[in-house]
Scaffold this motif. Structure first.
Motif, PDB file in Angstrom:
ATOM      1  N   GLU A 201      80.725  65.113  28.092  1.00 26.69           N
ATOM      2  CA  GLU A 201      81.422  64.098  28.871  1.00 26.69           C
ATOM      3  C   GLU A 201      81.066  62.675  28.443  1.00 26.69           C
ATOM      4  N   TYR A 202      80.007  62.524  27.625  1.00 25.27           N
ATOM      5  CA  TYR A 202      79.646  61.183  27.178  1.00 25.27           C
ATOM      6  C   TYR A 202      80.763  60.650  26.288  1.00 25.27           C
ATOM      7  N   PRO A 203      81.289  59.449  26.580  1.00 24.02           N
ATOM      8  CA  PRO A 203      82.527  59.004  25.933  1.00 24.02           C
ATOM      9  C   PRO A 203      82.398  58.479  24.505  1.00 24.02           C
ATOM     10  N   PHE A 204      81.177  58.287  24.000  1.00 27.38           N
ATOM     11  CA  PHE A 204      81.009  57.640  22.705  1.00 27.38           C
ATOM     12  C   PHE A 204      80.386  58.585  21.677  1.00 27.38           C
ATOM     13  N   THR A 205      80.741  58.360  20.423  1.00 29.38           N
ATOM     14  CA  THR A 205      80.134  59.115  19.320  1.00 29.38           C
ATOM     15  C   THR A 205      79.319  58.216  18.395  1.00 29.38           C
TER      16      THR A 205
ATOM     17  N   GLN B  77      81.303  52.088  19.113  1.00 32.60           N
ATOM     18  CA  GLN B  77      82.172  52.003  20.290  1.00 32.60           C
ATOM     19  C   GLN B  77      81.522  51.261  21.452  1.00 32.60           C
TER      20      GLN B  77
ATOM     21  N   TYR C 273      72.659  62.369  26.139  1.00 30.74           N
ATOM     22  CA  TYR C 273      74.019  61.920  25.826  1.00 30.74           C
ATOM     23  C   TYR C 273      74.598  62.714  24.657  1.00 30.74           C
TER      24      TYR C 273
END
Length: 241
Positions: free
Chosen positions: A164-168, A63, A159
């Motif tokens: 709240e971190y938007p990526f996996t 991502q 992270y």
């Protein structure tokens, strides 16, 4: 158990300096550029990495790709992630050990305007300004690089544990010797050297891909320095030497 944060560590493709080190080993320092571009071989390596990721996208699903502010990592990302819908961002703390330099003298690196002109699709942080981004009066020491690598691991673990971190799934395109320090902490294979400093003994291929999964209180090394996307192994392998 949470799937955690999937991180792909990728060494940049073959640069001009990599090629010169292979062909002019004894006089390499007099030929090396401060911030080299990719060779045509390197461009092809990065392109093939991108083709491989697209064909096997369910295994990647990256991502966001982070790169150092050095030209060879940015070019690698540009070729590899062409046509891939992923955020692109520069991190100024994943540069190569010692920083941009020539004959032991540090240089500030590319300016903000230069990077925005060459790589407009990348988000450039504010610490990159019109004077560059590397402002040390001396080249980075190995002890400073060790601390930088340790800090990066701590950030990534943070992270992984931050809802709240938007990526996996993310990729970091960085450098051989810095990867050496990063995996030195991960693998905990310490070689005593001197009175107070340890140095790892790892090397990484150009465009070699290492996959790590970070979970709460658990780090999984899924694969290391894979180059199956290339028809032949790269001719340069760097990091320790």
């Amino acid at each position: 158990m949470s799937k955690g944060l999937k991180v792909y560590f990728i060494r940049h493709a073959e640069s001009y300096n990599n090629y010169m080190k292979l062909t002019h080993r004894e006089s390499y320092e007099s030929y090396r550029e401060i911030d080299p571009v990719l060779t045509s071989v390197g461009q092809d390596q990065a392109t093939k990495l991108g083709e491989y990721m697209k064909k096997n996208w369910k295994n990647f699903e990256i991502q966001c790709v982070y790169t150092s502010p050095m030209i060879r990592t940015l070019q690698t990302a540009k070729f590899a992630f062409d046509g891939i819908d992923a955020k692109r961002e520069v991190w100024t703390d994943i540069y190569e050990v010692r920083g941009p330099r020539r004959n032991g003298v540090p240089f500030p690196g590319s300016t903000r305007s230069q990077l925005l002109k060459m790589f407009p699709e990348f988000e450039i942080p504010n610490e990159v300004n019109e004077n560059g981004w590397f402002f040390k009066e001396t080249v980075e020491t190995l002890e400073e690089a060790e601390t930088r690598a340790k800090n990066l691991w701590n950030r990534l673990i943070g992270y992984a544990n931050n809802k709240e971190y938007p990526f996996t799934s993310i990729a970091l395109i960085t450098h051989g010797k810095f990867l050496n320090f990063l995996f030195y902490f991960l693998l905990k294979e310490w070689i005593y050297k001197g009175n107070a400093f340890f140095e790892p003994l790892l090397n990484f291929y150009n465009t070699g891909v290492s996959q790590v999964i970070l979970r709460k209180d658990l780090t999984l090394l899924e694969s290391m320095d894979k180059v199956g996307h290339l028809p032949v192994p790269p001719r340069h392998k760097g990091g320790y030497n």
